[in-house]
Design a protein around this motif. Structure first.
Motif, PDB file in Angstrom:
ATOM      1  N   ALA A  84      -5.498  19.587 -22.493  1.00 24.10           N
ATOM      2  CA  ALA A  84      -4.271  19.225 -21.767  1.00 24.10           C
ATOM      3  C   ALA A  84      -3.900  20.278 -20.729  1.00 24.10           C
TER       4      ALA A  84
ATOM      5  N   GLY B 155      -5.075  20.204 -17.562  1.00 23.82           N
ATOM      6  CA  GLY B 155      -5.252  19.676 -16.202  1.00 23.82           C
ATOM      7  C   GLY B 155      -3.930  19.537 -15.464  1.00 23.82           C
ATOM      8  N   MET B 156      -4.036  19.293 -14.168  1.00 21.60           N
ATOM      9  CA  MET B 156      -2.845  19.231 -13.313  1.00 21.60           C
ATOM     10  C   MET B 156      -2.265  17.825 -13.224  1.00 21.60           C
TER      11      MET B 156
ATOM     12  N   THR C 201      -2.759  15.578 -11.075  1.00 24.82           N
ATOM     13  CA  THR C 201      -2.283  15.400  -9.691  1.00 24.82           C
ATOM     14  C   THR C 201      -2.124  13.931  -9.311  1.00 24.82           C
TER      15      THR C 201
ATOM     16  N   LYS D   7       1.052  15.983 -18.095  1.00 20.53           N
ATOM     17  CA  LYS D   7       0.782  14.551 -18.255  1.00 20.53           C
ATOM     18  C   LYS D   7       1.256  14.006 -19.607  1.00 20.53           C
TER      19      LYS D   7
ATOM     20  N   MET E 256      -5.184  22.731 -25.707  1.00 19.59           N
ATOM     21  CA  MET E 256      -5.426  23.624 -24.569  1.00 19.59           C
ATOM     22  C   MET E 256      -4.444  23.325 -23.441  1.00 19.59           C
TER      23      MET E 256
ATOM     24  N   GLN F 102      -6.100  28.073 -21.147  1.00 17.21           N
ATOM     25  CA  GLN F 102      -7.356  28.260 -20.427  1.00 17.21           C
ATOM     26  C   GLN F 102      -7.122  29.214 -19.257  1.00 17.21           C
TER      27      GLN F 102
ATOM     28  N   PRO G  95      -6.227  25.430 -12.723  1.00 20.03           N
ATOM     29  CA  PRO G  95      -6.934  25.562 -13.998  1.00 20.03           C
ATOM     30  C   PRO G  95      -8.444  25.447 -13.748  1.00 20.03           C
TER      31      PRO G  95
ATOM     32  N   GLY H 148     -10.965  24.091 -14.997  1.00 19.59           N
ATOM     33  CA  GLY H 148     -11.763  22.951 -15.456  1.00 19.59           C
ATOM     34  C   GLY H 148     -11.761  22.829 -16.967  1.00 19.59           C
ATOM     35  N   ASN H 149     -12.282  21.691 -17.457  1.00 17.39           N
ATOM     36  CA  ASN H 149     -12.257  21.501 -18.915  1.00 17.39           C
ATOM     37  C   ASN H 149     -13.540  21.963 -19.598  1.00 17.39           C
TER      38      ASN H 149
ATOM     39  N   LYS I 166      -4.680   7.730 -15.212  1.00 17.53           N
ATOM     40  CA  LYS I 166      -4.999   8.696 -14.149  1.00 17.53           C
ATOM     41  C   LYS I 166      -3.994   8.530 -13.003  1.00 17.53           C
TER      42      LYS I 166
HETATM   43  P1  UTP Z   1      -9.033  15.017 -15.165  1.00 15.75           P
HETATM   44  O1  UTP Z   1     -10.394  15.195 -14.635  1.00 15.75           O
HETATM   45  O2  UTP Z   1      -8.507  13.648 -15.218  1.00 15.75           O
HETATM   46  O3  UTP Z   1      -8.055  15.963 -14.339  1.00 15.75           O
HETATM   47  O4  UTP Z   1      -9.003  15.676 -16.609  1.00 15.75           O
HETATM   48  P2  UTP Z   1      -6.473  16.101 -14.366  1.00 15.75           P
HETATM   49  O5  UTP Z   1      -6.185  17.490 -13.878  1.00 15.75           O
HETATM   50  O6  UTP Z   1      -5.870  15.739 -15.675  1.00 15.75           O
HETATM   51  O7  UTP Z   1      -5.958  15.020 -13.312  1.00 15.75           O
HETATM   52  P3  UTP Z   1      -6.083  14.999 -11.718  1.00 15.75           P
HETATM   53  O8  UTP Z   1      -7.558  14.924 -11.397  1.00 15.75           O
HETATM   54  O9  UTP Z   1      -5.446  16.247 -11.187  1.00 15.75           O
HETATM   55  O10 UTP Z   1      -5.340  13.757 -11.339  1.00 15.75           O
HETATM   56  C1  UTP Z   1      -9.599  15.122 -17.739  1.00 15.75           C
HETATM   57  C2  UTP Z   1      -9.069  15.874 -18.940  1.00 15.75           C
HETATM   58  O11 UTP Z   1      -9.415  17.257 -18.884  1.00 15.75           O
HETATM   59  C3  UTP Z   1      -8.242  18.056 -18.957  1.00 15.75           C
HETATM   60  C4  UTP Z   1      -7.117  17.166 -18.477  1.00 15.75           C
HETATM   61  O12 UTP Z   1      -5.867  17.647 -18.945  1.00 15.75           O
HETATM   62  C5  UTP Z   1      -7.542  15.819 -19.051  1.00 15.75           C
HETATM   63  O13 UTP Z   1      -7.208  15.736 -20.417  1.00 15.75           O
HETATM   64  N1  UTP Z   1      -8.404  19.239 -18.102  1.00 15.75           N
HETATM   65  C6  UTP Z   1      -8.802  19.101 -16.802  1.00 15.75           C
HETATM   66  C7  UTP Z   1      -8.116  20.458 -18.634  1.00 15.75           C
HETATM   67  O14 UTP Z   1      -7.731  20.589 -19.815  1.00 15.75           O
HETATM   68  N2  UTP Z   1      -8.261  21.555 -17.831  1.00 15.75           N
HETATM   69  C8  UTP Z   1      -8.668  21.468 -16.536  1.00 15.75           C
HETATM   70  O15 UTP Z   1      -8.763  22.513 -15.861  1.00 15.75           O
HETATM   71  C9  UTP Z   1      -8.932  20.193 -16.017  1.00 15.75           C
END
Ligand code: UTP
Length: 438
Positions: free
Chosen positions: A127, A129-130, A132, A140, A177, A208, A232, A234-235, A416
């Protein structure tokens, strides 16, 4: 949709970890003079980051120097070597289909439940990610998809996990996370909502790392006069972050052998699904990956395959017409199962790949920045890149993988966007079809 390019550079996951570990374990603040920082910037051609230093008060100036000291600039080293990483030979990887699963469902479920009851299965919510595309300022998971009452994304996820807690009679450790951008609001929100009924001491938060965001020439933007623009990273770094933040001590102490990693945005996500756990254990694979049958040959999802004999994911734009149409002897399409970001990793395999370097992906992004006149600019179109490692690249390193088919309408409702495909609207429809009241 953002353009994603995989660049020839490879991110050393351990780097960030080592930097922070040095600080955390020894309590030593990494000190250095203005000159040291300036030298670092010269080395990486990033002198613009101190453009406003003279205007800042002491605290803001020191904050900026500290951020520069702590930031991993090594990803910028190979920026010049941009270009698609050469893929290996792509061949099909057979999935375990719904029919095959149904035949042995009882024994898989039993095996999975036993592993859960022995405390061998943990869950990792990604969790950081941004979000966006959803366009909300909050994390989110805080998004309310309810129509007649409040139904938050986090709530849906925890309720789904609680189903398994009830079935197995066992609390499952849930690692969450977050990132610098959403940690405080995420932890505060879940606490305020009493973790939606989850046992507090079974939830563990960790953060992260962040990576700098740059313009198209690789120059890092200033988000404020005293702050670098960062995203961030990346995952793909979640396991390294778990190590850096002490989460792996819990994993070790509790004897957790499998970690089920999943995305925050799928509100029908089944977590620590006993049948999936049992099937993956029985298969002997190092990872299980939940997959859905594509709804059309050209659906824009990454598809499971083998690359040079090791499991991998081929992106929709990498599929040739020939691959898209290829069928096996049973008439089934050979590249027909898309990943849904729900993976069950064997922990000993994760330790093995932990120090491997991961491919670094750069993603086009709108990055707000301070321009040369000192004005804050919020661009309408992408003006640079963020840099990420991706969890799907870990699958390849793990060496073996069981693609495990699930029913799309029952388990895959990603959010998304606000409207249209993979949106709040489409997820609400799917929730209703599954009898979830909103
Ligand atoms: P997404 O690729 O959909 O990216 O992440 P996001 O940041 O949530 O959304 P956009 O692209 O900005 O619209 C897939 C999963 O990976 C997590 C996200 O929270 C989501 O559960 N993630 C993504 C992270 O935990 N860290 C990151 O740096 C990026």
């Amino acid at each position: 949709m953002n353009t994603v390019t995989c660049i020839a550079a490879r991110a050393d996951n351990a780097y960030n970890g080592d930097t922070f570990r040095t600080m955390n374990n020894t309590g030593v603040r990494i000190m250095g003079s203005y000159e040291d920082v300036s030298n670092k910037l010269q080395r990486f051609h990033q002198e613009q980051l101190l453009r406003y230093y003279e205007e800042l008060d002491e605290a803001a100036g020191e904050g900026l120097l500290q951020q520069i000291r702590q930031t991993d600039f090594s990803i910028l080293d190979n920026m010049g070597g941009e270009g698609s990483v050469k893929r290996g030979e792509i061949t099909p990887l057979k999935a375990m289909t719904l029919d095959e699963i149904r035949e042995k469902e009882g024994s898989y479920r039993e095996e999975g439940l036993q592993a859960i009851r022995r405390g061998e299965v943990g869950a990792v919510l990604l969790a950081g990610g941004m979000g966006t595309r959803l366009g909300s300022d909050d994390p989110k998971g805080m998004y309310n998809i309810g129509l007649t009452k409040e139904v938050y994304i986090f709530q849906r996820i925890i309720e789904n996990l609680l189903d398994v807690v009830k079935e197995s009679g066992t609390w499952i450790h849930l690692f969450v996370m977050t990132s610098d951008k959403n940690h405080v609001s995420t932890t505060r929100f879940l606490k305020e909502h009493d973790y939606f009924g989850y046992q507090e001491d079974k939830i563990h938060f960790f953060m992260q790392e962040m990576a700098p965001a740059t313009d198209r020439e690789g120059r890092i933007y200033l988000e404020e006069k005293d702050r670098l623009a960062t995203s961030p990273n990346g995952n793909g770094g979640w396991f390294v972050s778990m190590d850096r933040t002490g989460m792996l001590d819990i994993v070790k102490k509790e004897g957790i052998q499998w970690l089920n990693c999943f995305a925050v945005d799928n509100v029908l996500q089944r977590i620590a699904d006993p049948v999936f756990v049992g099937a993956t254990i029985e298969s002997g694979a190092a990872v299980g990956a939940k997959v859905v049958r594509k709804n059309a040959p050209d659906e824009k999802v990454g598809v499971m395959c083998l690359e040079d004999g090791k499991p991998s994911i081929v992106e929709y734009y990498e599929l040739t017409d020939e691959m898209r149409d290829a069928r096996g002897e049973d008439g089934e399409r050979l590249y027909n199962f898309g990943v849904i970001l729900n993976y069950l990793f064997r922990v000993d395999g994760l330790y093995r790949i932990m120090s491997e370097k991961m491919p670094l992906h750069k993603v086009e992004k709108k990055i707000p920045y301070i321009n040369e006149a000192g004005e804050k600019i919020s661009p309408e179109a992408p003006n640079g890149y963020k840099y990420e490692t991706l969890i799907l690249d870990m699958i390849h390193e793990m060496g073996s993988c069981l693609p495990y088919e699930v029913v799309r309408e029952k388990e895959f409702a990603p959010i998304k966007n606000k409207t249209g495909v993979d949106s709040v609207e489409s997820a609400r429809e799917l929730c209703k079809k599954n009898g979830i009241s909103l």
